[in-house]
Design an enzyme around this catalytic site. Structure first.
Site, PDB file in Angstrom:
ATOM      1  N   ALA A 188       0.809  -1.222   0.000  1.00  0.00           N
ATOM      2  CA  ALA A 188       0.000   0.000   0.000  1.00  0.00           C
ATOM      3  C   ALA A 188       0.840   1.268   0.000  1.00  0.00           C
ATOM      4  O   ALA A 188       0.428   2.295  -0.539  1.00  0.00           O
ATOM      5  CB  ALA A 188      -0.948  -0.014   1.197  1.00  0.00           C
ATOM      6  N   HIS A 191      -4.068  -9.996  -4.402  1.00  0.00           N
ATOM      7  CA  HIS A 191      -5.377  -9.857  -3.756  1.00  0.00           C
ATOM      8  C   HIS A 191      -6.476  -9.480  -4.737  1.00  0.00           C
ATOM      9  O   HIS A 191      -7.553  -9.056  -4.334  1.00  0.00           O
ATOM     10  CB  HIS A 191      -5.298  -8.810  -2.625  1.00  0.00           C
ATOM     11  CG  HIS A 191      -4.409  -9.225  -1.494  1.00  0.00           C
ATOM     12  ND1 HIS A 191      -3.882  -8.323  -0.592  1.00  0.00           N
ATOM     13  CD2 HIS A 191      -3.947 -10.444  -1.120  1.00  0.00           C
ATOM     14  CE1 HIS A 191      -3.127  -8.974   0.283  1.00  0.00           C
ATOM     15  NE2 HIS A 191      -3.155 -10.258  -0.025  1.00  0.00           N
ATOM     16  N   CYS A 197     -19.556 -12.423  -9.986  1.00  0.00           N
ATOM     17  CA  CYS A 197     -20.870 -12.596  -9.379  1.00  0.00           C
ATOM     18  C   CYS A 197     -20.698 -12.846  -7.887  1.00  0.00           C
ATOM     19  O   CYS A 197     -19.784 -13.564  -7.460  1.00  0.00           O
ATOM     20  CB  CYS A 197     -21.602 -13.763 -10.036  1.00  0.00           C
ATOM     21  SG  CYS A 197     -23.251 -14.084  -9.349  1.00  0.00           S
ATOM     22  N   CYS A 223     -22.479 -17.351  -9.582  1.00  0.00           N
ATOM     23  CA  CYS A 223     -23.241 -18.265 -10.435  1.00  0.00           C
ATOM     24  C   CYS A 223     -22.341 -18.981 -11.435  1.00  0.00           C
ATOM     25  O   CYS A 223     -22.741 -19.982 -12.037  1.00  0.00           O
ATOM     26  CB  CYS A 223     -24.355 -17.509 -11.156  1.00  0.00           C
ATOM     27  SG  CYS A 223     -23.790 -16.350 -12.424  1.00  0.00           S
ATOM     28  N   CYS A 255     -24.567  -8.902 -12.052  1.00  0.00           N
ATOM     29  CA  CYS A 255     -23.977  -9.980 -12.839  1.00  0.00           C
ATOM     30  C   CYS A 255     -24.693 -10.054 -14.187  1.00  0.00           C
ATOM     31  O   CYS A 255     -25.932 -10.106 -14.218  1.00  0.00           O
ATOM     32  CB  CYS A 255     -24.121 -11.309 -12.094  1.00  0.00           C
ATOM     33  SG  CYS A 255     -23.614 -12.746 -13.063  1.00  0.00           S
ATOM     34  N   CYS A 276     -26.774 -13.842 -14.298  1.00  0.00           N
ATOM     35  CA  CYS A 276     -27.927 -14.178 -13.454  1.00  0.00           C
ATOM     36  C   CYS A 276     -28.699 -12.968 -12.976  1.00  0.00           C
ATOM     37  O   CYS A 276     -29.801 -13.101 -12.445  1.00  0.00           O
ATOM     38  CB  CYS A 276     -27.482 -15.021 -12.265  1.00  0.00           C
ATOM     39  SG  CYS A 276     -26.547 -14.099 -11.012  1.00  0.00           S
TER      40      CYS A 276
END
Length: 274
Positions: free
Chosen positions: A23, A129, A137, A141, A167, A170
């Site tokens: 960071a 990360h 999603c 899904c 998403c 879905c």
């Protein structure tokens, strides 16, 4: 010669360069330092009144329980990182790879995409990360990961998002493809592919002189520090740690107790002076 002269000599003697960044690499670009709750609250005052710290906000549970609250934080960060201009230290690192003919790879715990924005190619970066510039999603899904091109307006008084990314398959809530605390739903395929490229890079340079320059990596989440020290145990590998508050380095190496931009500029000045 001094520490910066030694660092410059190591740079000239290297065959390959591994840049590892935490960071602290972004502070000189004006990005907030989330070190401790005070640093987080200085950057995001509304959360002070709620008694919510960074670890509390970096929790995937909020996306399930109150997605507008969760996306308030990540939506703000999305636009902040899009608007941020990488500081001159990124250009120094790029110049070294060209000037000294160094095959280069970047490993960062930052999710801000600043190395890509500065001109490093995606194929030479591992984001351990994940990245705020990619979505997945919430459920999920499927294993799909896609670019984050969403406009996510946020009410600055409440830090709640006025619009929620969805998403495309879905229609459910989407979330950033970022590894959060206690996160069992993160899709790590993109970062895993990057890690495979890092392993291939290191294998290709196993007999070469490799220089690791670690910048702004703290001890709170020591992923990057541990990597640097592990690489430092390899034959023909040297490590330079640039960190103003936690410069100590386990094992052999060089510790420079300064900020990212100052440290890189001073090494660059020493290299230019020969």
């Amino acid at each position: 010669m001094g520490d910066y002269g030694v660092a410059a000599r190591w740079l000239r003697e290297a065959d390959a360069l591994v840049i590892t960044a935490g960071a602290g690499m972004g502070v000189d670009s004006g990005l907030p330092d989330f070190r401790g709750n005070e640093g987080f609250w200085n950057a995001y005052p509304p959360y002070r009144h709620l008694g919510v710290g960074f670890i509390d906000m970096a929790n995937p549970g909020h996306f399930h329980e109150d997605p507008a609250f969760a996306w308030g934080f990540y939506g703000h960060r999305t636009h902040l990182y899009r608007d941020t201009v990488p500081h001159a230290g990124f250009a120094i690192l790029q110049r070294w790879w060209e000037q000294f003919g160094l095959d280069t790879f970047v490993v960062t715990s930052n999710v801000d995409g600043q190395f890509q924005k500065a001109g490093f190619t995606p194929g030479q970066i591992q984001e351990v990360h994940g990245s705020i510039h990619h979505l997945q999603c919430l459920q999920p899904c499927s294993g799909k990961i896609w670019p984050n091109r969403e406009d996510i307006p946020v009410d600055p008084s409440t830090m709640r998002a006025r619009k929620l990314p969805r998403c495309p398959d879905c229609g459910g809530i989407a979330r950033p493809n970022i590894l959060m605390f206690g996160d069992g739903g993160w899709l790590g395929a993109r970062s895993d592919a990057q890690a495979a490229r890092l392993r291939a890079f290191l294998s290709a340079h196993r007999d070469d002189h490799v220089l690791v320059i670690e910048v702004g990596a703290g001890t709170a989440v020591p992923t990057i520090r541990n990597l640097g020290e592990r690489l430092g145990g390899r034959r023909n590998c040297r490590v330079i740690r640039v960190n103003p508050r936690e410069p100590e380095l386990a094992g052999a190496g060089l510790s420079l107790p300064v900020g990212a931009l100052e440290g890189l500029q001073r090494i660059d000045d020493a290299a230019a002076a020969g």
